[in-house]
Design a protein around this motif. Structure first.
Motif, short mmCIF file in Angstrom:
data_model
loop_
_atom_site.label_atom_id
_atom_site.label_comp_id
_atom_site.label_asym_id
_atom_site.label_seq_id
_atom_site.Cartn_x
_atom_site.Cartn_y
_atom_site.Cartn_z
N UNK A 54 1.20 9.14 -11.69
CA UNK A 54 0.05 9.86 -11.23
C UNK A 54 -0.13 10.09 -9.44
N UNK A 55 -0.68 11.12 -9.31
CA UNK A 55 -0.43 11.78 -7.98
C UNK A 55 -2.01 12.03 -7.75
N UNK A 114 -3.69 8.51 -3.53
CA UNK A 114 -3.49 7.18 -4.15
C UNK A 114 -2.30 7.74 -5.25
N UNK A 115 -1.34 6.82 -5.47
CA UNK A 115 -0.47 6.99 -6.44
C UNK A 115 -0.32 5.93 -7.52
N UNK A 116 -0.03 6.21 -8.79
CA UNK A 116 0.41 5.16 -9.75
C UNK A 116 1.68 5.31 -10.25
N UNK A 117 2.62 4.51 -10.33
CA UNK A 117 4.15 4.58 -11.05
C UNK A 117 4.27 3.62 -11.82
N UNK A 170 -0.17 2.96 -4.92
CA UNK A 170 -0.08 3.11 -3.48
C UNK A 170 -1.40 3.72 -3.05
N UNK A 171 -1.71 3.42 -1.76
CA UNK A 171 -2.83 3.95 -1.18
C UNK A 171 -2.36 4.66 0.21
N UNK A 172 -2.91 5.68 0.45
CA UNK A 172 -2.76 6.17 1.86
C UNK A 172 -3.81 5.29 2.60
N UNK A 173 -3.06 4.84 4.01
CA UNK A 173 -3.63 3.69 4.57
C UNK A 173 -3.68 4.06 6.18
N UNK A 177 -8.88 2.63 -5.35
CA UNK A 177 -7.95 3.47 -6.34
C UNK A 177 -8.69 4.17 -7.49
N UNK A 178 -9.86 3.43 -8.17
CA UNK A 178 -10.61 4.05 -8.97
C UNK A 178 -11.12 5.32 -8.23
N UNK A 179 -11.69 5.29 -7.48
CA UNK A 179 -12.44 6.28 -6.51
C UNK A 179 -11.48 7.42 -6.34
#
Ligand code: APR
Length: 396
Positions: free
Chosen positions: A201-202, A210-213, A223-226, A244-246
């Motif tokens: 997920x991108x 935000x990423x989901x792997x 991952x969250x851009x930080x 992440x939900x947002x």
């Protein structure tokens, strides 16, 4: 102590190299700073490209992967213009990834290497490579009991990563370090929860990426851009899941499956290339040769490819005196490295509205957000663009 080839590091590059050299009857040894347990349990991404699987298959190293790995061929993009999925396994040449945790692959490789009588020394840190520009290079090491030792070799392979002794031993001026900062920082999370999507997920959002792997059925990587400079523990778990939900637009596409955060780490998305990859009798492969930002999960795949190219070249030189492969090694691998860097750079700018020169989202970010939105729309609507993406996403 001596060996025809001394390999520094037992990661994907060093282990594949050691295995292929041993299979070719070459006298080699791997010197690894960490313990066997650490090497076999260090959790790393396991997104193996078709070419990597072909190399492992070709050398009988893919049994564990075929048993425990899962095919993977879909990315899901979530943007302000909606969600779309790319079945990249059905695009371009139809290449898919195999998802197989890298620690499992490293364990398979190490077990196989030991089974065929491969020599490896754990708890042995290489301190420096000496006389690399001579036919008798040597490696000074620190043994487990702290005793200094020296290994002599005909060739030395630096597979000891970005902070290893091989890079440190290159005389200033012998190579160029091309370094690039993409201007983005990620907070990497390992959550004790099954995957929330059946795809990578991108999520692209005004607040950041935000990423989901998926990793395994039990843990999932997010991952969250930080904000660069903010520590990993700045936010409580609840706030991280809400963010992440947002960004993943849970309100439109369903909530994420929450769980305990097992690991957190902040890292800047930077990359570098060392050129040339050879200095006399010293050769670099894997992260020691080039570092990629993780946006397209190419690091381990490049490491395996370089290891196969170097193994063949070393075997030709040591068994037939044919050094053509060694002379061509650097240029051949750099072509693959620059292609991987180019795509990873494009992917990084697709997911974060940052300029080419990576000065961070601040500078003219409205303009770059416009470019980003256009790229995402091309990826959603153009088949040609999708084929190009698929070919590069799995290609190495
Ligand atoms: N002496 C001996 N061993 C060392 C030294 C040293 N001075 N420094 C590092 N090492 C070892 C590390 O302990 C590690 O086991 O070298 C190995 C380097 O392995 P990786 O970092 O995995 O690098 P590489 O084999 O190039 O793999 C590249 O795979 O690890 C993933 O995604 C990651 O992009 C990376 C890719």
């Amino acid at each position: 102590e001596s060996a025809d080839v001394v390999v520094l590091g037992a990661g994907p590059a060093g282990l594949v190299l050691g295995l292929l050299l041993r299979a070719a009857g070459i006298d080699c040894v791997i010197l690894e700073r960490a313990s066997r347990t650490h090497v076999q349990t260090r959790a790393r991404a396991g997104f193996l490209a078709p070419n990597t699987v072909r190399i492992l298959d070709r050398h009988g190293l893919a049994d564990g992967l075929h048993l425990g790995g899962r095919r993977h061929g879909t990315c899901e993009f979530r943007t302000e213009d909606g969600r779309f999925r790319l079945d990249y396994g059905a695009l371009a040449q139809g290449g898919q990834h195999h998802v197989y945790p890298q620690q499992n692959l490293v364990t398979d490789l190490l077990t196989h290497y030991l089974d065929i009588g491969g020599r490896i020394r754990f708890h042995t840190e290489a301190l420096a490579v000496r006389d690399a520009d001579s036919p008798r290079p040597s490696v000074t090491t620190r043994e487990p009991d702290g005793r200094p030792t020296r290994w002599t070799a005909r060739y030395v392979a630096g597979c000891d990563g970005r902070h290893g002794a091989a890079r440190r031993s290159l005389p200033p001026g012998a190579v160029r370090h091309h370094h690039h900062d993409h201007g983005v920082t990620w907070l990497g999370l390992l959550a004790e929860t099954p995957p929330s999507l059946d795809a990578v997920g991108y999520a692209v959002h005004g607040r950041g990426f935000a990423g989901h792997m998926a990793r395994t059925a039990e843990v999932t990587r997010y991952y969250l851009q930080w904000q660069r400079g903010t520590p990993a523990d700045a936010w409580p778990e609840q706030r991280i899941w809400d963010e992440l939900d947002l960004r993943m637009r849970a309100a439109d596409h369903g909530p994420l499956r929450r769980g305990r955060l097992l690991e957190r780490g902040v890292f800047d998305l930077t990359c570098d290339v060392v050129a040339p990859l050879r200095h006399g009798s010293l050769f670099l492969a894997g992260d020691a040769a080039s570092l990629l930002a993780p946006a397209a999960a190419k690091g381990a795949n490049l490491a395996v490819l370089e290891a196969e190219i170097l193994a063949e070249a070393l075997a030709d030189a040591l068994t037939q005196g044919d050094t053509a492969g060694l002379d061509a090694y650097s240029d051949r691998c750099l072509a693959h490295i620059w292609r991987a860097q180019e795509f990873t750079g494009w992917m990084t700018r697709l997911l974060h509205a940052v300029p080419e020169q990576g000065r961070g989202a601040g500078a003219g970010s409205f303009f770059h957000a416009g470019l980003q939105r256009s790229r995402l729309n091309s990826l959603r609507t153009s088949r040609i663009y999708q084929d190009w993406f698929a070919e590069n996403y799995v290609g190495v």
